[in-house]
Design an enzyme around this catalytic site. Structure first.
Site, PDB file in Angstrom:
ATOM      1  N   LYS A 234      47.554  38.612  37.486  1.00 61.92           N
ATOM      2  CA  LYS A 234      46.626  37.671  38.133  1.00 61.92           C
ATOM      3  C   LYS A 234      45.267  38.363  38.196  1.00 61.92           C
ATOM      4  O   LYS A 234      45.024  39.208  39.063  1.00 61.92           O
ATOM      5  CB  LYS A 234      47.132  37.344  39.542  1.00 61.92           C
ATOM      6  CG  LYS A 234      46.750  35.959  40.073  1.00 61.92           C
ATOM      7  CD  LYS A 234      45.275  35.689  40.156  1.00 61.92           C
ATOM      8  CE  LYS A 234      44.634  36.275  41.377  1.00 61.92           C
ATOM      9  NZ  LYS A 234      43.160  36.131  41.387  1.00 61.92           N
TER      10      LYS A 234
ATOM     11  N   GLU B 282      45.139  50.412  45.221  1.00 57.05           N
ATOM     12  CA  GLU B 282      43.874  51.130  45.006  1.00 57.05           C
ATOM     13  C   GLU B 282      42.778  50.291  45.641  1.00 57.05           C
ATOM     14  O   GLU B 282      42.452  49.207  45.142  1.00 57.05           O
ATOM     15  CB  GLU B 282      43.617  51.331  43.510  1.00 57.05           C
ATOM     16  CG  GLU B 282      44.587  52.341  42.921  1.00 57.05           C
ATOM     17  CD  GLU B 282      44.412  52.548  41.440  1.00 57.05           C
ATOM     18  OE1 GLU B 282      45.313  53.104  40.824  1.00 57.05           O
ATOM     19  OE2 GLU B 282      43.364  52.132  40.898  1.00 57.05           O
TER      20      GLU B 282
ATOM     21  N   CYS C 152      34.664  51.611  42.639  1.00 51.91           N
ATOM     22  CA  CYS C 152      35.351  52.114  43.838  1.00 51.91           C
ATOM     23  C   CYS C 152      35.047  53.580  44.083  1.00 51.91           C
ATOM     24  O   CYS C 152      35.023  54.031  45.221  1.00 51.91           O
ATOM     25  CB  CYS C 152      36.846  51.891  43.707  1.00 51.91           C
ATOM     26  SG  CYS C 152      37.515  52.647  42.233  1.00 51.91           S
TER      27      CYS C 152
ATOM     28  N   GLU D  72      31.632  49.715  53.077  1.00 50.97           N
ATOM     29  CA  GLU D  72      31.514  49.687  51.619  1.00 50.97           C
ATOM     30  C   GLU D  72      30.567  48.544  51.225  1.00 50.97           C
ATOM     31  O   GLU D  72      30.843  47.380  51.514  1.00 50.97           O
ATOM     32  CB  GLU D  72      32.882  49.460  50.972  1.00 50.97           C
ATOM     33  CG  GLU D  72      32.828  49.530  49.460  1.00 50.97           C
ATOM     34  CD  GLU D  72      34.167  49.218  48.787  1.00 50.97           C
ATOM     35  OE1 GLU D  72      34.808  48.219  49.169  1.00 50.97           O
ATOM     36  OE2 GLU D  72      34.534  49.962  47.859  1.00 50.97           O
TER      37      GLU D  72
HETATM   38  P1  NAD Z   1      39.496  41.438  46.375  1.00 51.11           P
HETATM   39  O1  NAD Z   1      40.469  42.180  47.229  1.00 51.11           O
HETATM   40  O2  NAD Z   1      38.700  40.364  46.971  1.00 51.11           O
HETATM   41  O3  NAD Z   1      40.261  40.764  45.137  1.00 51.11           O
HETATM   42  C1  NAD Z   1      41.050  41.522  44.254  1.00 51.11           C
HETATM   43  C2  NAD Z   1      42.133  40.637  43.695  1.00 51.11           C
HETATM   44  O4  NAD Z   1      43.013  40.256  44.730  1.00 51.11           O
HETATM   45  C3  NAD Z   1      41.628  39.343  43.067  1.00 51.11           C
HETATM   46  O5  NAD Z   1      42.371  39.082  41.894  1.00 51.11           O
HETATM   47  C4  NAD Z   1      41.915  38.321  44.136  1.00 51.11           C
HETATM   48  O6  NAD Z   1      42.100  37.018  43.639  1.00 51.11           O
HETATM   49  C5  NAD Z   1      43.215  38.852  44.715  1.00 51.11           C
HETATM   50  N1  NAD Z   1      43.530  38.407  46.071  1.00 51.11           N
HETATM   51  C6  NAD Z   1      42.667  38.065  47.066  1.00 51.11           C
HETATM   52  N2  NAD Z   1      43.358  37.699  48.178  1.00 51.11           N
HETATM   53  C7  NAD Z   1      44.680  37.826  47.872  1.00 51.11           C
HETATM   54  C8  NAD Z   1      45.875  37.615  48.596  1.00 51.11           C
HETATM   55  N3  NAD Z   1      45.880  37.172  49.868  1.00 51.11           N
HETATM   56  N4  NAD Z   1      47.061  37.839  47.974  1.00 51.11           N
HETATM   57  C9  NAD Z   1      47.095  38.289  46.707  1.00 51.11           C
HETATM   58  N5  NAD Z   1      45.990  38.500  45.963  1.00 51.11           N
HETATM   59  C10 NAD Z   1      44.792  38.279  46.548  1.00 51.11           C
HETATM   60  O7  NAD Z   1      38.594  42.552  45.689  1.00 51.11           O
HETATM   61  P2  NAD Z   1      37.318  42.327  44.730  1.00 51.11           P
HETATM   62  O8  NAD Z   1      36.193  41.851  45.585  1.00 51.11           O
HETATM   63  O9  NAD Z   1      37.749  41.528  43.555  1.00 51.11           O
HETATM   64  O10 NAD Z   1      37.062  43.815  44.221  1.00 51.11           O
HETATM   65  C11 NAD Z   1      36.247  44.731  44.865  1.00 51.11           C
HETATM   66  C12 NAD Z   1      37.082  45.715  45.682  1.00 51.11           C
HETATM   67  O11 NAD Z   1      37.998  46.411  44.833  1.00 51.11           O
HETATM   68  C13 NAD Z   1      36.236  46.799  46.332  1.00 51.11           C
HETATM   69  O12 NAD Z   1      36.661  47.007  47.652  1.00 51.11           O
HETATM   70  C14 NAD Z   1      36.549  48.041  45.492  1.00 51.11           C
HETATM   71  O13 NAD Z   1      36.348  49.260  46.134  1.00 51.11           O
HETATM   72  C15 NAD Z   1      37.972  47.797  45.127  1.00 51.11           C
HETATM   73  N6  NAD Z   1      38.355  48.596  43.960  1.00 51.11           N
HETATM   74  C16 NAD Z   1      39.135  49.712  44.149  1.00 51.11           C
HETATM   75  C17 NAD Z   1      39.481  50.530  43.060  1.00 51.11           C
HETATM   76  C18 NAD Z   1      40.302  51.771  43.267  1.00 51.11           C
HETATM   77  O14 NAD Z   1      40.779  52.326  42.284  1.00 51.11           O
HETATM   78  N7  NAD Z   1      40.487  52.255  44.480  1.00 51.11           N
HETATM   79  C19 NAD Z   1      39.039  50.188  41.788  1.00 51.11           C
HETATM   80  C20 NAD Z   1      38.237  49.054  41.626  1.00 51.11           C
HETATM   81  C21 NAD Z   1      37.913  48.263  42.731  1.00 51.11           C
END
Ligand code: NAD
Length: 509
Positions: free
Chosen positions: A194, A269, A303, A402
């Protein structure tokens, strides 16, 4: 590669791809067949360059997830039973195809995410490397340990856990998806992916290439949609044994809750507020280059970005003055221009969020030393000037939260203990960067920083066998190398009696 060509050439190429993408849209891909959402609903994906519509995207929900999970469950026994060598060969085919289409993938990624082409070209190639790296380890993935005792030969082996869910965020989506999907497939798991709703285009290309490579239908399935519907249904589905998730910390909490009734194994992550700690004795030129790169490359939407600079007070003024001068010279603009260093942020809502921290920092009393707002002439897209706040203190929101954009907060410190206290004062614990010539100090700091990954006198350079992951609110678990197989596989212990060990006799009077 697209990064080596000119803006005009890249623009001409993307204008060739765009009509095809607009006509085909992004579909789901379930059991090897591209399908619209069962509901027939779609949503649009925009390009951050001018917020025009790229295409319609299938809006999957629980019914689409159910079909994809069923396909992954049906495909699992045969895929898990395939020899490691055969899986390796098929994953190599995927890597070859990614390389063959690397330019197209890089251009589409830039269109969908606003990330500069200079980085996306490398990210596409890194996707192929991820496949080759885990392909090479597919044969050995099941290997375990021999743990003999006096009376038994114990040995362990690993077997794939089953169909798994992979949920990815919008930043560098292609590279991140390969990082999660390649080890799952190498381990023998089948996958339902997804991708993020804000940048879904290259996930479809990846699913197509995996099929084209000869990987059987149902082994990798793709369902697009929103987190609260499609993502949630994936985390709740009983056929899905584990969820590999990359995204925000708050979403990680939701997923843990959603997965509890079906006892999902999770790997998270999550977010970061990573410190780069610069001591006065450091090679300040290299520290400066690295600090700038680690916060302003990839639009700061990364991240592992070094979003807090902790700098020793004796060099603070000189270092931050040089930082501001360089930040002001960073080239913000069309991400298809190979000279561009910062492109537009993913979405107008994200631009609003990042820019709101400019007002927050000013209200908190920090000094705005560079950036803030949209550079003149770029108002059609989600562009923000590289932003730098100096003279901040660690309690401020700009030092704790963040921002996930090209936004750096500088905090002065006086000694090692203060630097450590500031560095560890946040909820997050993903990475830390230390700049000093004093090896004892570097080791002491490294051992006491509450983060999962540390680079000393270095920017973030990934070595794929090393563990990747964070502490505290930055994640649960590690991946990379064998760590990925530990997540995607079950470890089984087998004990064989070596002789006639004593067995207690019950019921003999
Ligand atoms: P997000 O958490 O909003 O979304 C990530 C994914 O989760 C999307 O596909 C979204 O549709 C899905 N999602 C959202 N709510 C959900 C739920 N209730 N159940 C299941 N899936 C759900 O994150 P974003 O805004 O897309 O990405 C940015 C974030 O990702 C930042 O906080 C960043 O630090 C983090 N990130 C972390 C790493 C790492 O390796 N630690 C790497 C890249 C990004």
């Amino acid at each position: 590669m697209a990064a080596k060509t000119t803006l005009a050439e890249n623009r001409a190429k993307i204008e060739q791809y765009r009509p095809q993408v607009a006509a085909g849209g992004v579909q789901n891909l379930i059991n090897g067949i591209k399908v619209p959402a069962y509901s027939g609903r779609t949503f649009t994906t925009l390009t951050p360059i001018d917020n025009s519509v790229i295409c319609e995207v299938a809006e999957g929900d629980a019914s689409d997830i159910d079909a994809a999970a069923q396909a992954a469950a049906d495909a699992f026994p045969a895929w898990a039973a395939l020899s490691g060598k055969k899986r390796r060969d098929l994953l190599y085919n995927v890597a070859d195809l990614i390389e063959k289409h690397a330019e197209e993938i890089a251009l589409l990624e830039t269109l969908d995410t606003g990330q500069p082409i200079r980085y996306m070209s490398a990210a596409a190639v890194r996707g192929a490397e991820n496949f080759r790296f885990f392909a090479d380890r597919a044969e050995g993935a099941r290997d375990g340990l021999a743990l003999p005792s006096d009376e038994h030969l114990n040995y362990t082996l690993r077997q794939p856990i089953g169909p798994v869910g992979v949920i990815t965020p919008w930043n560098t989506p292609f590279m991140l998806s390969t990082w999660k999907i390649a080890p799952a497939l190498a381990a023998g798991c089948t996958v339902v992916h997804k991708p993020a709703e804000l940048s879904p285009i290259t996930a479809q290309r990846l699913a197509e290439l995996v099929l084209e490579a000869g990987i059987p239908p149902g082994v990798l399935n793709l369902v697009n949609g929103f987190g609260e519907t499609a993502g949630k249904a994936l985390t709740e589905h009983p056929a899905i044994k584990a969820i590999a998730f990359v995204g925000e910390s708050a979403t990680g909490s939701h997923i843990m809750r959603q997965g509890a009734p079906t006892l999902k194994r999770v790997h998270f992550e999550l977010g970061g507020k990573n410190p780069v700690i610069v001591f006065a004795d450091a090679d300040l030129d290299r520290a400066l280059d690295s600090t700038l790169f680690m916060i302003y490359s990839l639009n700061g939407e990364r991240c592992t970005s070094s979003s807090r600079l902790l700098v020793e007070r004796s060099v603070h003024d000189e270092f931050t003055a040089r930082l501001a001068e360089r930040a002001n010279k960073i080239k913000v603009g069309d991400p298809f221009d190979p000279a561009t260093e910062i492109g537009p942020l993913i979405h107008p809502d994200h631009w609003e969020k990042v820019n709101s921290y400019v007002g927050i920092g000013q209200a908190e009393g920090a000094t705005l030393a560079a950036g803030g707002g949209c550079p003149a002439g770029l108002e059609k897209g989600n562009y923000i000037a590289p932003t730098l706040f100096t003279n901040a203190s660690s309690g401020m929101r700009i030092a704790q939260e963040e921002v996930f954009g090209p936004f750096l907060t500088v905090i002065p410190f006086d000694d090692e203990d203060e630097a450590l206290a500031i560095a560890n004062s946040v909820d997050y614990g993903l990475t830390g960067y230390i700049w000093t010539q004093n090896v004892t100090r570097a080791l002491k700091m490294s051992h006491h920083l509450d983060v999962g990954m540390i680079w000393v006198n270095s920017q973030n350079v990934r070595h794929l066998p090393t563990p990747f992951g964070g502490m505290k609110a930055s994640g649960i678990g590690r991946d990379g190398g064998d760590y990925s197989f530990d997540f995607y596989m079950e470890t089984k212990n087998i004990a064989i009696a070596l002789g006639n060990h004593r067995i207690a006799k019950l019921g003999v009077g």
